[in-house]
Design a protein around this motif. Structure first.
Motif, PDB file in Angstrom:
ATOM      1  N   SER A   3       0.825  -1.229   0.000  1.00 23.06           N
ATOM      2  CA  SER A   3       0.000   0.000   0.000  1.00 23.06           C
ATOM      3  C   SER A   3       0.848   1.263   0.000  1.00 23.06           C
ATOM      4  O   SER A   3       0.516   2.225  -0.667  1.00 23.06           O
ATOM      5  CB  SER A   3      -0.964  -0.002   1.193  1.00 23.06           C
ATOM      6  N   HIS A   4       1.936   1.277   0.777  1.00 19.79           N
ATOM      7  CA  HIS A   4       2.805   2.465   0.794  1.00 19.79           C
ATOM      8  C   HIS A   4       4.153   2.142   1.413  1.00 19.79           C
ATOM      9  O   HIS A   4       4.374   1.044   1.915  1.00 19.79           O
ATOM     10  CB  HIS A   4       2.121   3.654   1.470  1.00 19.79           C
ATOM     11  N   ALA A   5       5.044   3.146   1.397  1.00 21.43           N
ATOM     12  CA  ALA A   5       6.457   2.887   1.683  1.00 21.43           C
ATOM     13  C   ALA A   5       6.808   2.781   3.166  1.00 21.43           C
ATOM     14  O   ALA A   5       7.868   2.258   3.502  1.00 21.43           O
ATOM     15  CB  ALA A   5       7.310   3.991   1.047  1.00 21.43           C
ATOM     16  N   HIS A   6       5.971   3.273   4.062  1.00 18.06           N
ATOM     17  CA  HIS A   6       6.334   3.224   5.487  1.00 18.06           C
ATOM     18  C   HIS A   6       6.739   1.804   5.892  1.00 18.06           C
ATOM     19  O   HIS A   6       6.096   0.835   5.494  1.00 18.06           O
ATOM     20  CB  HIS A   6       5.160   3.686   6.357  1.00 18.06           C
ATOM     21  N   LEU A   7       7.761   1.738   6.762  1.00 20.28           N
ATOM     22  CA  LEU A   7       8.301   0.416   7.122  1.00 20.28           C
ATOM     23  C   LEU A   7       7.280  -0.464   7.835  1.00 20.28           C
ATOM     24  O   LEU A   7       7.393  -1.689   7.782  1.00 20.28           O
ATOM     25  CB  LEU A   7       9.534   0.580   8.017  1.00 20.28           C
ATOM     26  N   ASP A   8       6.291   0.139   8.477  1.00 20.39           N
ATOM     27  CA  ASP A   8       5.306  -0.719   9.148  1.00 20.39           C
ATOM     28  C   ASP A   8       4.381  -1.394   8.128  1.00 20.39           C
ATOM     29  O   ASP A   8       3.523  -2.192   8.498  1.00 20.39           O
ATOM     30  CB  ASP A   8       4.519   0.043  10.238  1.00 20.39           C
ATOM     31  N   HIS A   9       4.580  -1.109   6.835  1.00 25.39           N
ATOM     32  CA  HIS A   9       3.860  -1.798   5.754  1.00 25.39           C
ATOM     33  C   HIS A   9       4.815  -2.512   4.790  1.00 25.39           C
ATOM     34  O   HIS A   9       4.459  -3.527   4.213  1.00 25.39           O
ATOM     35  CB  HIS A   9       2.974  -0.803   4.983  1.00 25.39           C
ATOM     36  N   SER A  10       6.017  -1.965   4.638  1.00 20.99           N
ATOM     37  CA  SER A  10       6.940  -2.485   3.619  1.00 20.99           C
ATOM     38  C   SER A  10       8.135  -3.254   4.197  1.00 20.99           C
ATOM     39  O   SER A  10       8.764  -4.033   3.487  1.00 20.99           O
ATOM     40  CB  SER A  10       7.490  -1.312   2.792  1.00 20.99           C
ATOM     41  N   GLY A  66      -5.217   0.245   3.875  1.00 19.11           N
ATOM     42  CA  GLY A  66      -3.827   0.608   4.175  1.00 19.11           C
ATOM     43  C   GLY A  66      -3.887   1.723   5.209  1.00 19.11           C
ATOM     44  O   GLY A  66      -4.757   1.709   6.080  1.00 19.11           O
ATOM     45  N   ASP A  67      -3.005   2.712   5.145  1.00 22.40           N
ATOM     46  CA  ASP A  67      -3.151   3.913   5.971  1.00 22.40           C
ATOM     47  C   ASP A  67      -3.823   4.948   5.086  1.00 22.40           C
ATOM     48  O   ASP A  67      -3.454   5.103   3.927  1.00 22.40           O
ATOM     49  CB  ASP A  67      -1.780   4.423   6.431  1.00 22.40           C
ATOM     50  N   ILE A  68      -4.809   5.639   5.648  1.00 16.95           N
ATOM     51  CA  ILE A  68      -5.630   6.498   4.777  1.00 16.95           C
ATOM     52  C   ILE A  68      -5.845   7.879   5.389  1.00 16.95           C
ATOM     53  O   ILE A  68      -5.938   8.018   6.609  1.00 16.95           O
ATOM     54  CB  ILE A  68      -6.976   5.777   4.467  1.00 16.95           C
ATOM     55  N   GLY A 113      -4.120   9.023  -0.125  1.00 18.48           N
ATOM     56  CA  GLY A 113      -3.915  10.366   0.444  1.00 18.48           C
ATOM     57  C   GLY A 113      -3.033  10.420   1.689  1.00 18.48           C
ATOM     58  O   GLY A 113      -2.972  11.438   2.361  1.00 18.48           O
ATOM     59  N   HIS A 114      -2.345   9.331   2.009  1.00 16.24           N
ATOM     60  CA  HIS A 114      -1.613   9.240   3.288  1.00 16.24           C
ATOM     61  C   HIS A 114      -0.186   9.793   3.170  1.00 16.24           C
ATOM     62  O   HIS A 114       0.198  10.696   3.919  1.00 16.24           O
ATOM     63  CB  HIS A 114      -1.642   7.776   3.720  1.00 16.24           C
ATOM     64  N   ILE A 115       0.598   9.243   2.255  1.00 16.85           N
ATOM     65  CA  ILE A 115       1.934   9.790   1.934  1.00 16.85           C
ATOM     66  C   ILE A 115       2.083   9.697   0.414  1.00 16.85           C
ATOM     67  O   ILE A 115       1.297   8.999  -0.240  1.00 16.85           O
ATOM     68  CB  ILE A 115       3.102   9.023   2.631  1.00 16.85           C
TER      69      ILE A 115
HETATM   70 ZN   LIG Z   1       1.868   4.878   6.923  1.00 20.30          ZN
END
Ligand SMILES: [Zn+2]
Ligand SMILES: [Zn+2]
Length: 424
Positions: free
Chosen positions: A59-66, A163-165, A142-144
């Motif tokens: 969903s996005h690049a933040h480490l808590d997802h990637s 994801g994070d929204i 719209g998160h990052i």
């Molecule tokens: Zn995030």
């Protein structure tokens, strides 16, 4: 038609290590595979057999997802679907993660390269057909920069994973694209701030500007510790929006992120604002630039956002004893971080006695707050159930009675390892 199973591998009753497995009798797809930090040690999601996966969606690049995605590429070649921008930002963040936490990380640069060589870039608005089973639609979250949410059509069911929204516009990004979603059966929603209301964004922007002007007029320096992806650039654009005329320095990994964003102007709400900001901003290249930044009334934007190291901690120590200067935190400060410690005690590591610089905290969150999250859930109104992930259990529990009264659908707050079976 057969049922679909949703298994929570991470992010169950916790904020971090997002990892959700969606499977029917034929195929398994994984949504995110992130890490969570306990003090300084990364913890990983539950195990999944990489060879059983048909696809990974990030969903996005933040480490808590990637942060755990490369773990899947030790011996397997699974197609990875994400936006080009997320892939570039993830590479930057995971390389840094290996540099800082490498000792605790069970993969190396080679696995990161393998992950990137299996990349399939996706765009907002795209509907991806995975063989006959799954169609995955990609939307702007719209998160990052680069962040997406996904709608998965499988076995006649439609599952939306947020994801994070962030549904609200910021200076950097447009809010999540929530138009024409259609009927959703199951919503898997983040719940980071389900019990917490953010202050109005404009109030935060104006307060930041007021504090900056007070400090700079008296000849002080302002350090803004900020996350390298998103928050640093958001603050830079806020300064440009309010036409701040003092020297602005930007340091650390936020510089590399700017280089990436410049290649993806379409992902920003107003790219020209960034262009104008960059004309005035001094990108710190070496120690002499750092010295220059500390030699005059200036605004310094630098990661790490929680003062866990990086240039922000260096600058913080340098200005700590100057009562004319200020440190303005603009991100959530996790427990056990120097930033949280500074806010609670007025102390910084390696600095004896209280910090004399002015300390402030402003909430420039990139997540939906309580009201926005409830509005988003109401708009989606899943037919069957809403599964809350990526949230502190106490906070979700606090919100539950109101939600259960208001909504007809079933509300679930699974633990890690739980599987929810959904019948078409
Ligand atoms: Zn995030
Ligand atoms: Zn997250």
């Amino acid at each position: 038609m057969n049922e679909v199973n949703i298994t929570i591998l991470g992010g169950g009753r916790e904020v971090g290590r997002a990892a959700i497995l969606v499977s029917n009798s034929e195929k398994k797809i994984l949504l995110d595979y992130g890490v969570i930090f306990e003090e300084d040690k990364p913890l990983f999601p539950l195990h999944v057999r990489p060879k059983e996966l048909s696809a990974v969606f990030l969903s996005h690049a933040h480490l808590d997802h990637s942060g755990a995605v490369p773990l899947l590429y030790i011996n397997a070649k699974i197609p990875l679907f994400t936006t080009e921008l997320t892939a570039e930002l993830s590479e930057l963040l995971i390389r840094d993660f290996l540099k800082i936490s490498g000792y605790y990380v069970p993969f190396e640069h080679n696995e990161l390269s393998q992950m990137l060589s299996n990349l399939n870039c996706i765009r907002y608005g795209e509907d991806l057909q995975l063989d006959d089973d799954y169609v995955v639609s990609v939307r702007d979250a719209g998160h990052i920069p680069g962040s997406s949410y996904f709608i998965i059509d499988v076995n006649g069911l439609r599952i939306l994973y947020t994801g994070d929204i962030n549904p609200s516009d910021t200076v950097l990004l447009k809010g999540a694209d929530l138009g024409k979603i259609g009927d959703i059966d199951v919503l898997i929603s983040e719940s980071t701030y389900i019990s917490y209301e953010h202050p109005e964004r404009e109030y935060c922007e104006k307060t930041l500007i007021e504090i900056l002007e007070e400090v700079l007029e008296k000849g002080g320096k302002v350090l803004i510790p900020a996350f390298s992806v998103g928050r640093s650039q958001e603050i830079l654009l806020v300064l440009e929006k309010y036409d701040i005329e003092y020297p602005i320095f930007i340091d650390g990994m936020a510089r590399g992120v700017i280089e990436i964003l410049v290649r993806h102007p379409e992902c920003l709400r107003d790219y020209r604002l960034l262009e104008r900001a960059l004309e005035k901003t001094l990108i710190v290249k070496d120690w002499s630039d750092r010295k220059k930044a500390l030699d005059m009334p200036s605004i310094i934007i630098a990661p790490a956002g929680m003062l866990k190291g990086g240039p922000s901690l260096y600058y913080a120590k340098k200005i700590a004893k100057d009562p004319k200067s200020a440190i303005i935190m603009v991100s959530f400060q996790a427990p056990y971080t120097p930033g949280r410690h500074l806010l609670e005690t007025g102390l910084l590591p390696e600095i004896s006695g209280k910090v004399k610089a002015r300390i402030e905290w402003l909430d420039f969150s990139s997540h939906a707050g309580r009201r926005q999250l409830l509005e988003t859930i109401r708009k989606i109104s899943p037919r069957k159930s809403c599964i809350f992930v990526h949230g502190d259990y106490r906070a979700v529990k606090e919100a539950l009675p109101e939600l259960e009264q208001e909504y007809d659908f079933e509300i679930l707050v699974p633990r890690n390892g739980e599987t929810i079976s959904v019948k078409p």
